[in-house]
Write a protein that holds these residues in place. Sequence first.
Motif, PDB file in Angstrom:
ATOM      1  N   SER A  83       0.831  -1.211   0.000  1.00 34.81           N
ATOM      2  CA  SER A  83       0.000   0.000   0.000  1.00 34.81           C
ATOM      3  C   SER A  83       0.866   1.260   0.000  1.00 34.81           C
ATOM      4  CB  SER A  83      -0.926   0.004   1.226  1.00 34.81           C
ATOM      5  OG  SER A  83      -0.172  -0.033   2.427  1.00 34.81           O
ATOM      6  N   ASP A  84       2.040   1.175   0.663  1.00 33.17           N
ATOM      7  CA  ASP A  84       2.971   2.314   0.639  1.00 33.17           C
ATOM      8  C   ASP A  84       3.353   2.650  -0.797  1.00 33.17           C
ATOM      9  OD1 ASP A  84       2.923   2.306   3.371  1.00 33.17           O
ATOM     10  OD2 ASP A  84       4.861   1.304   3.614  1.00 33.17           O
ATOM     11  N   LYS A  89       3.455   6.319  -5.507  1.00 33.09           N
ATOM     12  CA  LYS A  89       3.325   6.536  -6.952  1.00 33.09           C
ATOM     13  C   LYS A  89       2.545   7.804  -7.282  1.00 33.09           C
ATOM     14  CE  LYS A  89       3.674   1.733  -8.540  1.00 33.09           C
ATOM     15  NZ  LYS A  89       2.954   0.583  -9.161  1.00 33.09           N
ATOM     16  N   THR A  90       1.726   8.273  -6.315  1.00 35.13           N
ATOM     17  CA  THR A  90       0.893   9.455  -6.555  1.00 35.13           C
ATOM     18  C   THR A  90       1.627  10.767  -6.233  1.00 35.13           C
ATOM     19  OG1 THR A  90      -0.027   9.429  -4.306  1.00 35.13           O
ATOM     20  CG2 THR A  90      -1.158   8.104  -5.977  1.00 35.13           C
ATOM     21  N   GLU A  95       8.110   9.165 -11.298  1.00 35.11           N
ATOM     22  CA  GLU A  95       7.780   8.610 -12.615  1.00 35.11           C
ATOM     23  C   GLU A  95       7.491   7.113 -12.520  1.00 35.11           C
ATOM     24  OE1 GLU A  95      10.498   7.726 -16.396  1.00 35.11           O
ATOM     25  OE2 GLU A  95      10.134   9.870 -16.117  1.00 35.11           O
ATOM     26  N   LYS A  96       8.317   6.410 -11.743  1.00 36.77           N
ATOM     27  CA  LYS A  96       8.159   4.963 -11.621  1.00 36.77           C
ATOM     28  C   LYS A  96       8.735   4.504 -10.291  1.00 36.77           C
ATOM     29  CE  LYS A  96      10.876   2.280 -13.998  1.00 36.77           C
ATOM     30  NZ  LYS A  96      11.558   1.537 -15.092  1.00 36.77           N
ATOM     31  N   ILE A  97       8.132   3.454  -9.721  1.00 38.65           N
ATOM     32  CA  ILE A  97       8.651   2.876  -8.478  1.00 38.65           C
ATOM     33  C   ILE A  97       8.766   1.364  -8.643  1.00 38.65           C
ATOM     34  CG2 ILE A  97       8.079   2.302  -6.081  1.00 38.65           C
ATOM     35  CD1 ILE A  97       7.206   5.030  -5.584  1.00 38.65           C
ATOM     36  N   GLU A  98       9.938   0.854  -8.296  1.00 45.93           N
ATOM     37  CA  GLU A  98      10.169  -0.591  -8.278  1.00 45.93           C
ATOM     38  C   GLU A  98      10.523  -0.996  -6.849  1.00 45.93           C
ATOM     39  OE1 GLU A  98      12.326  -1.915 -12.195  1.00 45.93           O
ATOM     40  OE2 GLU A  98      13.162   0.005 -11.535  1.00 45.93           O
ATOM     41  N   THR A  99      10.270  -2.253  -6.524  1.00 51.64           N
ATOM     42  CA  THR A  99      10.580  -2.742  -5.178  1.00 51.64           C
ATOM     43  C   THR A  99      11.619  -3.854  -5.252  1.00 51.64           C
ATOM     44  OG1 THR A  99       8.817  -4.399  -5.225  1.00 51.64           O
ATOM     45  CG2 THR A  99       8.267  -2.200  -4.385  1.00 51.64           C
ATOM     46  N   SER A 254      13.037  12.750  -3.232  1.00 48.26           N
ATOM     47  CA  SER A 254      13.450  11.781  -2.207  1.00 48.26           C
ATOM     48  C   SER A 254      12.999  12.224  -0.823  1.00 48.26           C
ATOM     49  CB  SER A 254      14.976  11.605  -2.228  1.00 48.26           C
ATOM     50  OG  SER A 254      15.415  11.126  -3.481  1.00 48.26           O
ATOM     51  N   ASP A 255      13.149  13.514  -0.538  1.00 49.93           N
ATOM     52  CA  ASP A 255      12.733  14.042   0.770  1.00 49.93           C
ATOM     53  C   ASP A 255      11.227  13.892   0.979  1.00 49.93           C
ATOM     54  OD1 ASP A 255      15.324  14.720   1.371  1.00 49.93           O
ATOM     55  OD2 ASP A 255      15.120  16.838   0.814  1.00 49.93           O
ATOM     56  N   SER A 256      10.469  14.134  -0.088  1.00 50.65           N
ATOM     57  CA  SER A 256       9.009  14.018   0.035  1.00 50.65           C
ATOM     58  C   SER A 256       8.599  12.556   0.246  1.00 50.65           C
ATOM     59  CB  SER A 256       8.320  14.585  -1.206  1.00 50.65           C
ATOM     60  OG  SER A 256       8.586  13.789  -2.345  1.00 50.65           O
ATOM     61  N   ILE A 257       9.311  11.629  -0.377  1.00 53.35           N
ATOM     62  CA  ILE A 257       9.014  10.196  -0.202  1.00 53.35           C
ATOM     63  C   ILE A 257       9.332   9.772   1.230  1.00 53.35           C
ATOM     64  CG2 ILE A 257       9.764   7.865  -0.849  1.00 53.35           C
ATOM     65  CD1 ILE A 257      10.086   8.914  -3.715  1.00 53.35           C
ATOM     66  N   ILE A 258      10.490  10.189   1.733  1.00 52.79           N
ATOM     67  CA  ILE A 258      10.881   9.839   3.098  1.00 52.79           C
ATOM     68  C   ILE A 258       9.897  10.424   4.105  1.00 52.79           C
ATOM     69  CG2 ILE A 258      12.639  10.262   4.868  1.00 52.79           C
ATOM     70  CD1 ILE A 258      14.750   9.949   2.674  1.00 52.79           C
ATOM     71  N   SER A 259       9.452  11.657   3.860  1.00 50.12           N
ATOM     72  CA  SER A 259       8.473  12.304   4.738  1.00 50.12           C
ATOM     73  C   SER A 259       7.154  11.527   4.741  1.00 50.12           C
ATOM     74  CB  SER A 259       8.251  13.751   4.298  1.00 50.12           C
ATOM     75  OG  SER A 259       7.267  14.370   5.078  1.00 50.12           O
TER      76      SER A 259
END
Length: 416
Positions: A83-84, A89-90, A95-99, A254-259
């Motif tokens: 779910s994270d 992704k929003t 642009e793209k996220i892989e795990t 990156s900062d926004s993702i970590i936040s």
Amino acid sequence: MITLIKNSLANLKGHKLRLAIAFIWIIIGITSVVFVSSMGNAMSAVFKQSFKTIAPRAAIIYFEPSDDAFKTNQILFDPFSSSDVQILKTLDGVEKIETSDKYVSSTPFLGLSNDVYSDITYFDKIGSGAFISSTDAKYKVTKGRALTPADDGKRVVVLESNVVKDMFEDENPIGKGVTIKGLTYEVVGVLDSDTVYDPVEKGFKKRTSFDTSVPSSVVPEVSYNTIAGKIANNSSINQVIVTVAEGFEINEVSDSIISELTSLHPNIMGEYKVQDRSSIQKSTEEMTKGIDKTVRLITIIAMVVGGVGIMNIMYVSVMERSKEIGIRRALGAKPRSILFQFLIESVFITTCGGVLGVIVGYAVTIYSKNFLPFKPIPSINTFLYSFIAIVLTGIIFGLVPALKASKVDPVKIIYK
């Protein structure tokens, strides 16, 4: 000029002990400069290797537990969830996220840390060891065979030689069955525990006490997940690889993702971190600057120590040969010829010492690769820099006693 050179060499032959001491000072200084610089080159190469593994507009987000106990049990908690990923992704700029289920070290050049530990049983013998997936492993087989893609899904294992020695002693392990996590695995190969893969040299080298990785047995990916406690086809997420869209800054995204992740997991014990090209490049630049400063400091110390030694030798030489200098001056020798003679002696000492220092420095650097986790990389520029620096030292520090010798009053010296 030829006569001056002959006189200088003849004088140096009469003071072999002083000459040897001066050489030792110079050799130690240059060897230190060459070795430290070569270590810096090697570390830079390792960092650059890590730098190449990350795409230009990609960032790896990973989690670092705050408690050391978590580092050996990361599989027990979930810093990322499916779910994270959907929420991330929003976010703007993504642009793209892989795990990935792999772990990332906070120190870039240490790479991945994917070993899991388990007990190993062979009849009444019980041991333990580390295991790694065949998809991540680079190893050298000494007996039997390596794992292939055809082994995926099979319960087979390539045991590391230390485990084989403890469990089987003189018995041939190939084809035998060992129990790992309650399941029986067939031993199809033995890998060399005393060698480790060097990603910079792209080859195997002898393992040393400086190597951070531990000898690990190799199993197929599905078996690795089973040993690690993962549920097949539902591996945990241990990092997300984010591709940043054009027009957005990697650091800001990156900062926004970590936040966002921190707000989604407010009670988790640890910190989300980012690894991208800029962070690796920054680490490389900081390391290179630090090594450059160290090399400069060692060079200055070597020059001063060697220079003082040379100056003392030349001062003693001037004092011992004062009568000879006075007679030569009385017979018409010009101050300039006296000056040149002593400068030639000083430069000769530093030149010979410099050549010996470069040779010894190169030998020590090459030999040290047997005891270091990476191979030092000596460079021509370091050799030239060290050699030129020490020769200039000979000229600068030899000039003072040479000037004193050239200004000797022949009348006072002869009648003294």
